[in-house]
Design a protein around this motif. Structure first.
Motif, PDB file in Angstrom:
ATOM      1  N   HIS A   1     -14.496 106.728 105.636  1.00 25.52           N
ATOM      2  CA  HIS A   1     -13.556 107.834 105.623  1.00 25.52           C
ATOM      3  C   HIS A   1     -14.099 109.329 106.047  1.00 25.52           C
ATOM      4  O   HIS A   1     -13.469 110.163 106.919  1.00 25.52           O
ATOM      5  CB  HIS A   1     -12.909 108.358 104.143  1.00 25.52           C
ATOM      6  CG  HIS A   1     -12.029 109.465 104.114  1.00 25.52           C
ATOM      7  ND1 HIS A   1     -10.877 109.639 104.545  1.00 25.52           N
ATOM      8  CD2 HIS A   1     -12.091 110.728 103.503  1.00 25.52           C
ATOM      9  CE1 HIS A   1     -10.399 111.099 104.481  1.00 25.52           C
ATOM     10  NE2 HIS A   1     -11.200 111.647 103.654  1.00 25.52           N
TER      11      HIS A   1
ATOM     12  N   LYS B   1     -18.812 102.362 111.874  1.00 16.13           N
ATOM     13  CA  LYS B   1     -18.350 101.935 110.593  1.00 16.13           C
ATOM     14  C   LYS B   1     -19.035 101.005 109.942  1.00 16.13           C
ATOM     15  O   LYS B   1     -19.500 100.075 110.338  1.00 16.13           O
ATOM     16  CB  LYS B   1     -16.802 101.243 110.982  1.00 16.13           C
ATOM     17  CG  LYS B   1     -16.002 101.014 109.997  1.00 16.13           C
ATOM     18  CD  LYS B   1     -14.621 100.290 110.427  1.00 16.13           C
ATOM     19  CE  LYS B   1     -13.747  99.768 109.135  1.00 16.13           C
ATOM     20  NZ  LYS B   1     -12.506  99.591 109.659  1.00 16.13           N
TER      21      LYS B   1
ATOM     22  N   ASN C   1     -14.999 101.498 115.828  1.00 18.06           N
ATOM     23  CA  ASN C   1     -15.934 102.558 115.534  1.00 18.06           C
ATOM     24  C   ASN C   1     -17.249 101.649 115.384  1.00 18.06           C
ATOM     25  O   ASN C   1     -17.259 101.170 114.126  1.00 18.06           O
ATOM     26  CB  ASN C   1     -15.528 103.082 114.417  1.00 18.06           C
ATOM     27  CG  ASN C   1     -16.385 104.362 114.009  1.00 18.06           C
ATOM     28  OD1 ASN C   1     -17.748 104.596 114.702  1.00 18.06           O
ATOM     29  ND2 ASN C   1     -16.370 105.266 112.908  1.00 18.06           N
TER      30      ASN C   1
ATOM     31  N   SER D   1     -12.525 112.704 113.984  1.00 17.40           N
ATOM     32  CA  SER D   1     -11.229 113.808 114.399  1.00 17.40           C
ATOM     33  C   SER D   1     -11.459 115.082 114.540  1.00 17.40           C
ATOM     34  O   SER D   1     -11.153 115.914 115.413  1.00 17.40           O
ATOM     35  CB  SER D   1     -10.160 113.330 113.338  1.00 17.40           C
ATOM     36  OG  SER D   1      -9.152 114.251 113.499  1.00 17.40           O
TER      37      SER D   1
ATOM     38  N   LYS E   1     -15.668 110.780 119.696  1.00 18.96           N
ATOM     39  CA  LYS E   1     -14.828 109.602 119.619  1.00 18.96           C
ATOM     40  C   LYS E   1     -15.030 108.559 120.487  1.00 18.96           C
ATOM     41  O   LYS E   1     -15.147 107.565 120.204  1.00 18.96           O
ATOM     42  CB  LYS E   1     -13.445 110.122 119.659  1.00 18.96           C
ATOM     43  CG  LYS E   1     -12.490 109.147 119.030  1.00 18.96           C
ATOM     44  CD  LYS E   1     -11.187 109.912 118.896  1.00 18.96           C
ATOM     45  CE  LYS E   1     -10.151 108.567 118.085  1.00 18.96           C
ATOM     46  NZ  LYS E   1      -8.747 109.021 118.074  1.00 18.96           N
TER      47      LYS E   1
ATOM     48  N   THR F   1     -14.354 108.919 109.842  1.00 20.57           N
ATOM     49  CA  THR F   1     -13.094 109.409 110.513  1.00 20.57           C
ATOM     50  C   THR F   1     -12.688 110.772 110.439  1.00 20.57           C
ATOM     51  O   THR F   1     -12.323 111.327 111.631  1.00 20.57           O
ATOM     52  CB  THR F   1     -11.812 108.487 109.603  1.00 20.57           C
ATOM     53  OG1 THR F   1     -12.114 107.143 109.679  1.00 20.57           O
ATOM     54  CG2 THR F   1     -10.482 108.869 110.227  1.00 20.57           C
TER      55      THR F   1
END
Length: 375
Positions: free
Chosen positions: A107, A163, A160, A114, A130, A110
């Motif tokens: 999270h 991740k 990603n 962003s 990104k 992410t």
């Protein structure tokens, strides 16, 4: 470094991040304001603020310029999030549990991606974070086929590269019906008993319960209507655009609501909110998150049952799944945006259910002794 809740026009609450000197962290504040402008929920703003606070603490410790981070810097941020010490200078000599789960780390990643995507589009950072942290896998790498798979099956899958692998989502924590009854018995007044029963039976979120108006109760049809009215006086809000819905409830619950409204909503009460404060200087005003939190702290103290409003929600939705509700029905009842979220959270066959299913079907799928001899 802290996340601070502030009050803006019309009494709405928002979040900012301030540094050790009490100054606003301007890049974060601007990004949060952008999210607010495009309609992100208040709880989303709050979680994003905390993730970016952690990221800024990492940058400060490592003396990094936020506009010039590299892939290595971001990979070390992942390690920083895992370390209990909160510092890359203090590494454990032996394996220790992670400070944060991989789901929490993902999270945070992410949020950071962003955040940089926003500032990159404004040409305030040189590196497209990104793009740098994204790789493309062949279409066969998809874990499941989407509704438009026949159209997109040739398209590569974005991933990603930072991740973290998440553990399989476990069965959510629930309590028994007897424990729910203990909670009801421990409530000291009609309003609290109604709130606990409604949270359990309807499986709505606490914010949705606090956002209920008296006119949202359909007495004739035994339904509750979850409506999105935007910012409300008590800070309650509907979580997603998928949350507004109509829920069937029992006639007994409707009767209890009617009895409560007849006593609590006197001529002096001006608010339309179903649940209101009972006493004190704020009597007659809408119930708040803090009031509900206080109630559940008392209930945990009285009953020794580890319960929260969300556990009541999990309890009912899990029970419905075990009673054979199809996932798409559970999704509508829960007000989830994603079918996968509903399925992964609440569809957990018990060992007994698996054994029963096997006993019912093994005769059709297994080879008989005669078939074995013929082979």
């Amino acid at each position: 470094m802290r996340v601070v809740e502030i009050e803006i026009q019309d009494g709405q609450r928002r979040y900012v991040v301030i540094d050790e000197d009490g100054r606003l962290v301007e890049p974060i504040v601007r990004y949060l304001k952008y999210l607010d402008c495009i309609g992100s929920a208040r709880q989303t703003l709050r979680s994003y603020a905390y993730s970016l606070k952690h990221y800024w603490e990492y940058l400060t410790q490592q003396q990094l310029n936020w506009q010039q981070v590299t892939l290595d810097d971001l990979s070390r941020f992942v390690l920083w999030l895992k370390l209990p010490s909160g510092s890359l200078k203090v590494l454990p000599a032996h394996p220790v549990p992670q400070a944060r789960s991989n789901r929490t780390i993902n999270h945070a990643l992410t949020v950071v991606r962003s955040f940089y995507d926003y500032h990159w589009r404004l040409e305030e950072v040189v590196t497209n974070v990104k793009g740098t942290t994204t790789t493309h896998l062949p279409a066969r790498a998809r874990r499941y086929k989407s509704f438009l798979h026949h159209i997109t099956k040739g398209s590569p899958v974005e991933k990603n590269i930072l991740k973290q692998k998440e553990a399989r989502r476990l069965r959510p924590r629930t309590i028994t019906k007897d424990q729910v009854q203990q909670l009801l018995d421990a409530c000291g007044n009609q309003r609290d008993r109604l709130l606990v029963r409604l949270l359990y039976e309807s499986a709505i979120r606490v914010g949705e319960a606090l956002a209920l108006w008296v006119q949202d109760v359909d007495v004739a049809e035994n339904k509750l209507h979850i409506c999105d009215r935007g910012p409300l006086e008590n800070g309650a809000e509907i979580k997603t655009v998928h949350a507004p819905r109509a829920l069937d409830v029992s006639a007994d619950l409707i009767d209890e609501i009617v009895a409560y409204v007849g006593i609590a909503h006197t001529a002096e009460v001006e608010t339309n909110h179903l649940f209101i404060k009972r006493q004190g200087a704020c009597a007659g005003q809408a119930l708040t998150y803090a009031d509900v939190d206080s109630l559940f702290r008392r209930l945990r103290s009285y009953t020794a049952i580890a319960v929260t409003p969300h556990i009541l929600r999990h309890t009912m939705l899990t029970a419905l799944a075990e009673q054979g509700w199809a996932p798409e029905l559970l999704q509508e009842r829960a007000g989830h945006a994603s079918f996968q979220q509903t399925y992964q959270t609440y569809v957990h066959p018990t060992p007994e259910a698996l054994q029963s299913a096997w006993e019912k079907t093994q005769g059709a799928v297994c080879l008989t002794s005669t078939q074995k001899e013929q082979r």
